[in-house]
Design a protein around this motif. Sequence first.
Motif, short mmCIF file in Angstrom:
data_model
loop_
_atom_site.label_atom_id
_atom_site.label_comp_id
_atom_site.label_asym_id
_atom_site.label_seq_id
_atom_site.Cartn_x
_atom_site.Cartn_y
_atom_site.Cartn_z
N ILE A 92 -0.76 -0.92 -4.25
CA ILE A 92 0.08 -1.22 -5.54
C ILE A 92 0.51 -2.68 -5.83
O ILE A 92 1.12 -3.17 -4.84
CB ILE A 92 1.53 -0.34 -5.27
CG1 ILE A 92 1.10 1.17 -5.11
CG2 ILE A 92 2.44 -0.57 -6.57
CD1 ILE A 92 0.93 1.50 -3.64
N LYS A 121 -4.32 3.61 -1.12
CA LYS A 121 -3.84 3.04 -2.47
C LYS A 121 -3.23 1.69 -2.33
O LYS A 121 -2.42 1.33 -1.38
CB LYS A 121 -2.84 3.92 -3.34
CG LYS A 121 -3.48 4.98 -3.81
CD LYS A 121 -2.40 5.90 -4.59
CE LYS A 121 -2.75 7.45 -4.89
NZ LYS A 121 -3.94 7.41 -5.92
N VAL A 175 -2.01 0.38 -10.02
CA VAL A 175 -2.32 1.04 -8.80
C VAL A 175 -4.04 1.27 -8.62
O VAL A 175 -4.55 1.84 -9.61
CB VAL A 175 -1.84 2.42 -9.02
CG1 VAL A 175 -1.97 3.24 -7.43
CG2 VAL A 175 -0.27 2.34 -8.97
N ASP A 181 0.88 -1.24 0.10
CA ASP A 181 0.00 -0.01 0.07
C ASP A 181 0.94 1.12 -0.03
O ASP A 181 2.30 1.33 -0.15
CB ASP A 181 -0.97 -0.11 1.17
CG ASP A 181 -0.32 0.12 2.49
OD1 ASP A 181 0.88 0.54 2.56
OD2 ASP A 181 -0.92 -0.62 3.46
N ASP A 182 0.20 2.38 -0.08
CA ASP A 182 0.88 3.71 -0.22
C ASP A 182 1.75 4.05 1.23
O ASP A 182 2.09 5.00 1.39
CB ASP A 182 0.11 4.64 -0.65
CG ASP A 182 -1.15 5.08 0.29
OD1 ASP A 182 -1.77 3.77 0.87
OD2 ASP A 182 -1.79 6.05 0.28
#
Length: 357
Positions: A303, A301, A353, A266-267
């Motif tokens: 990824i 987000k 993403v 994740d972000d």
Amino acid sequence: MNYKDLDKIKVSSRLDDTIRFAIEEGYSKRAKTKKRGLKKHIAAAAAALIIGTTAFGMAFPTQAKEIPIIGNVFAYLSEYAHGNYAEYKDFSKSLDMACEDKDVKITLNDAIYDGTTVMVTYTLESEKDLGDDIYIRDDLDIKGYFGGMTGSSGIYKVNENTYIGFMRMTMDKVFDELDVRLKFDNITNHKDLDIKGKWAFNFNIKKTDTDILVANKGVTKDGATVKIDKITFTPMSTIIHYSQQVPEEAIKGYFGAYTSLVEVKDDLGNVYSGEGNGGSGTKNLMKFSSTYGKIDKDATKLIITPKVEFEVLGEDGHRIIGPSILKSDEKEVLDYLKQKGTLPKEVFLDDIVIDLK
């Protein structure tokens, strides 16, 4: 599936060492296709079904014998085996169903169904010690379901005469609830132990709460397109559903292609581990899913890094040769590939993403 049938399965070369080690250590790998399920394209899908199956070890680590209680098999699997099942107990259905035969009592502990995979845990108690390395033949059926199933199972010794086990099976159709029949009929160590009996159970289980995010986002490279179709969020897990599309011109000369998710993060920097649930489809279009732990609630987000492996059918018509062979010293196979003029390859695609919020 009988052990004598194992040689009939086409298996990617990148799994050769894994499967050899798994058999030696007592792993239980399985890929089951039920009546009418995947008949048309079973040859193309077989490799993905096998590869997508995650097996848990049954080598009985010494830590297992130190567990004081065995009420939460999910906790044991999370700590000592593959998979993240730390919160499964809280959302599972307690079964507490027992069946005894041939001086062996099997008790189903818990079951859980997340809309993709049904998982059952059990305890086995015997009048006499059966040894450390035992195997149990099991079979799970879903009433009204005739599609493909992939999964895994395992059994661990935790105390003298006492074992814990699990079975995990994934389907390609979603139900609100399942009528399950689970049976065991043979306990063996493939040496001097061979107990044939009948331990059968029937139970109903409802799907856990789910929240579905339709992603429909993909990337393309070297003719292969990988798309994240949707993500299913449950109270204890995250299931990523993805598909692979490879046109005929891109796959010409290859036996098939197989997509795996190399990394999911994740972000916030969290990296999530998971396990593949297998896949089904045709040579040109395959659908897969993988199960991960819960995503950080503050992440915005996800990824996802996909990889596609193009595989070649071996000279014997049985072995499926993946890219890992190019790093090996198997001269005969490498010579065959050079003569054929088609080498297996792996293609790393750009990150996909997904916005979570």
